[in-house]
Write an enzyme that holds these catalytic residues in place. Structure first.
Site, PDB file in Angstrom:
ATOM      1  N   GLY A 100       6.158   8.358   0.385  1.00 36.18           N
ATOM      2  CA  GLY A 100       7.075   9.028   1.303  1.00 36.18           C
ATOM      3  C   GLY A 100       7.866   8.065   2.167  1.00 36.18           C
ATOM      4  O   GLY A 100       9.076   8.228   2.357  1.00 36.18           O
ATOM      5  N   CYS A 131      -2.726   6.012   9.908  1.00 35.48           N
ATOM      6  CA  CYS A 131      -2.872   7.422  10.293  1.00 35.48           C
ATOM      7  C   CYS A 131      -4.259   7.624  10.893  1.00 35.48           C
ATOM      8  O   CYS A 131      -5.042   8.461  10.443  1.00 35.48           O
ATOM      9  CB  CYS A 131      -2.630   8.340   9.099  1.00 35.48           C
ATOM     10  SG  CYS A 131      -3.662   7.996   7.654  1.00 35.48           S
ATOM     11  N   CYS A 144       0.855  -1.198   0.000  1.00 32.31           N
ATOM     12  CA  CYS A 144       0.000   0.000   0.000  1.00 32.31           C
ATOM     13  C   CYS A 144       0.887   1.242   0.000  1.00 32.31           C
ATOM     14  O   CYS A 144       0.752   2.145   0.826  1.00 32.31           O
ATOM     15  CB  CYS A 144      -0.934   0.017   1.204  1.00 32.31           C
ATOM     16  SG  CYS A 144      -1.812  -1.530   1.513  1.00 32.31           S
ATOM     17  N   ASP A 201       1.420   0.191   5.643  1.00 34.37           N
ATOM     18  CA  ASP A 201       0.636   1.377   5.993  1.00 34.37           C
ATOM     19  C   ASP A 201      -0.736   1.172   5.375  1.00 34.37           C
ATOM     20  O   ASP A 201      -0.952   1.442   4.203  1.00 34.37           O
ATOM     21  CB  ASP A 201       1.319   2.626   5.426  1.00 34.37           C
ATOM     22  CG  ASP A 201       0.588   3.915   5.808  1.00 34.37           C
ATOM     23  OD1 ASP A 201      -0.419   3.835   6.535  1.00 34.37           O
ATOM     24  OD2 ASP A 201       1.027   4.986   5.362  1.00 34.37           O
ATOM     25  N   ALA A 214       1.793   3.845  -2.243  1.00 30.93           N
ATOM     26  CA  ALA A 214       1.587   5.209  -2.746  1.00 30.93           C
ATOM     27  C   ALA A 214       1.045   6.115  -1.632  1.00 30.93           C
ATOM     28  O   ALA A 214       0.290   5.649  -0.782  1.00 30.93           O
ATOM     29  CB  ALA A 214       0.623   5.173  -3.918  1.00 30.93           C
ATOM     30  N   PRO A 215       1.468   7.401  -1.618  1.00 34.79           N
ATOM     31  CA  PRO A 215       2.263   8.116  -2.604  1.00 34.79           C
ATOM     32  C   PRO A 215       3.778   7.971  -2.482  1.00 34.79           C
ATOM     33  O   PRO A 215       4.503   8.530  -3.283  1.00 34.79           O
ATOM     34  CB  PRO A 215       1.844   9.566  -2.376  1.00 34.79           C
ATOM     35  CG  PRO A 215       1.549   9.628  -0.916  1.00 34.79           C
ATOM     36  CD  PRO A 215       0.932   8.305  -0.567  1.00 34.79           C
TER      37      PRO A 215
END
Length: 454
Positions: A271, A381, A266, A328, A268-269
């Site tokens: 960092g 998050c 998972c 993530d 993308a994007p």
């Protein structure tokens, strides 16, 4: 044709009347707020569509204005709606077309932006008259908005961040999970403009000095600037990338090093994957969205970093076991409300169960992709314990080959308040708070580090 919220119409007259300056930006903001609240459409998605569609009619200032109005309207939605309700004896007209959204964005300007009161009221009245359904209520809009401008100080003094500007279901959950004091601190933090953090390849102090920022204890650089990111020194040269300081921590917990084989599921994007690659790891990035992976590839090209990019559903992805897995997962994203204030209003309690089920499946997949003795970092998050602490407790119960490797405060810049008693990472928006809100706070994140027996 996509659905339209009440009061907005897809058709256009063949010979439209001239649009007053600033009107298009305000209408775009009202439409974005309306679709977030009625269709659960993400704010950025609606704004991007509107601003792209009408690019010829928007200069950079109009684009910034539309985004600023819509963002603050959702950030302070409860305060705005309470102010409107107390000044509309009969309530919002049921067949008022776009009136509600026009009043919300105008109130946001009057209470929270530097827009002159007369300009906010005048354009709102003109927008009301321009919509056939709301036109009969133009006098009402004028009276209500003038009353709000007159009572500004009273409205702001009586506004409560948790009781007014936090969706009730989240306020209840955060009180139960974190206690009254922490819930209030979280809600208060959400009212502030988000920070701008960057992860740098090297020399954080040097880049902080060049860009006018500070180095956080975690190693991220926090900037004060409102300049466009792409215009800042070092961006085009690929010396750094934008990433919230909390989001930068999970990748570091894997202790990446040269030659280490790591898969970022998972991804993308990208960092977190960029951090792994910058440390010299051999990174495989997996995501089911080809479009999002195009953005990742472009960012890696700018940063002059390498990754093997795979378009695949993480649950069906297969490869020889990796030294480490970074996961993530999709989540409610309630830890990013300060940055994305629409999240709290477009999410619902019913969104949790399917996400929790998917997260558990992805954790099990991450374990299967890890070699014996390898590490897994799971992160979300989200501020919701079902997506964080409860997921780790569950995987430890169902998988005897997995154990927790506790996180130490010195691994995250000494932020002991961000380490749970069990040894997991839990950042809150009110953590790392100081006198200057622009330099304070973190996204809400949970991360746990696991080791597979070997």
């Amino acid at each position: 044709m996509a659905r339209q919220p009440r009061g907005f119409h897809a058709g256009r007259p063949e010979t439209p009347a001239p649009t007053p300056p600033g009107m298009a930006a305000r209408v775009a903001a009202a439409r974005a707020v309306a679709e977030a609240l009625t269709l659960a459409r993400p704010l950025e998605e609606r704004l991007a569509a509107d601003l792209s569609l009408r690019a010829g009619g928007f200069d950079p200032r109009d684009r910034a204005l539309a985004r600023s109005i819509a963002t603050v309207a959702l950030r302070r939605l409860g305060t705005i709606r309470k102010a409107l309700a107390r000044r509309m004896e009969k309530g919002m007209p049921k067949r008022g077309g776009a009136l509600e959204w026009t009043l919300i964005v105008a109130t946001a300007q009057i209470l929270f932006l530097d827009t002159p009161d007369h300009a906010a009221v005048d354009l709102a009245v003109k927008a009301t008259r321009a919509d056939p359904a709301s036109a009969p209520f133009a006098a009402l809009a004028n009276a209500v908005l003038r009353a709000i401008a007159r009572d500004r100080d009273l409205i702001l003094a009586s506004s409560d961040p948790l009781d007014d500007d936090t969706p009730a279901w989240l306020a209840q959950r955060w009180r139960a999970t974190y206690g009254e004091s922490a819930a209030r601190a979280i809600a208060a933090a959400h009212r502030s403009e988000p920070t701008l953090d960057i992860s740098v390849k090297s020399d954080p102090s040097g880049w902080a000095a060049r860009l006018g920022g500070i180095v956080l204890p975690t190693g991220s650089v926090r900037l004060d600037t409102h300049q466009a990111v792409a215009e800042l020194e070092g961006y085009a040269a690929g010396e750094w990338w934008v990433q919230d300081a909390a989001a930068a921590l999970p990748a570091r917990l894997l202790r990446p090093r040269a030659g280490m084989r790591i898969v970022d599921l998972c991804a993308a994007p990208g960092g977190k994957a960029a951090e792994l690659a910058a440390a010299g790891a051999e990174v495989t990035t997996v995501d089911r969205s080809a479009e999002r992976l195009k953005l990742l590839a472009a960012n890696f090209e700018r940063l002059r970093l390498h990754s093997e990019i795979v378009v695949a559903d993480a649950l069906t992805f297969d490869a020889p076991p990796f030294d480490a897995v970074l996961l993530d997962t999709p989540c409610t994203a309630t830890g990013t409300i300060r940055r994305h204030p629409d999240v709290g209003w477009i999410k619902r309690p019913g969104d949790l169960p399917p996400l929790v089920k998917l997260q558990a499946q992805l954790i099990d997949k991450a374990v299967a992709l890890t070699r014996p003795g390898g590490a897994i970092v799971y992160c979300v998050c989200s501020l919701e314990p079902e997506e964080g602490e409860a997921q780790i407790a569950a995987v430890l119960r169902r998988n005897p080959d997995v154990r927790r490797l506790p996180i130490a405060a010195d691994e995250i810049g000494g932020l002991a308040e961000c380490v749970t008693p069990a040894g997991d990472l839990r950042t809150l928006p009110c953590h790392l708070w100081g006198d200057n809100p622009r330099r304070s706070g973190l996204d809400g994140f949970f991360a746990a580090r696991l080791i597979k027996a070997g």
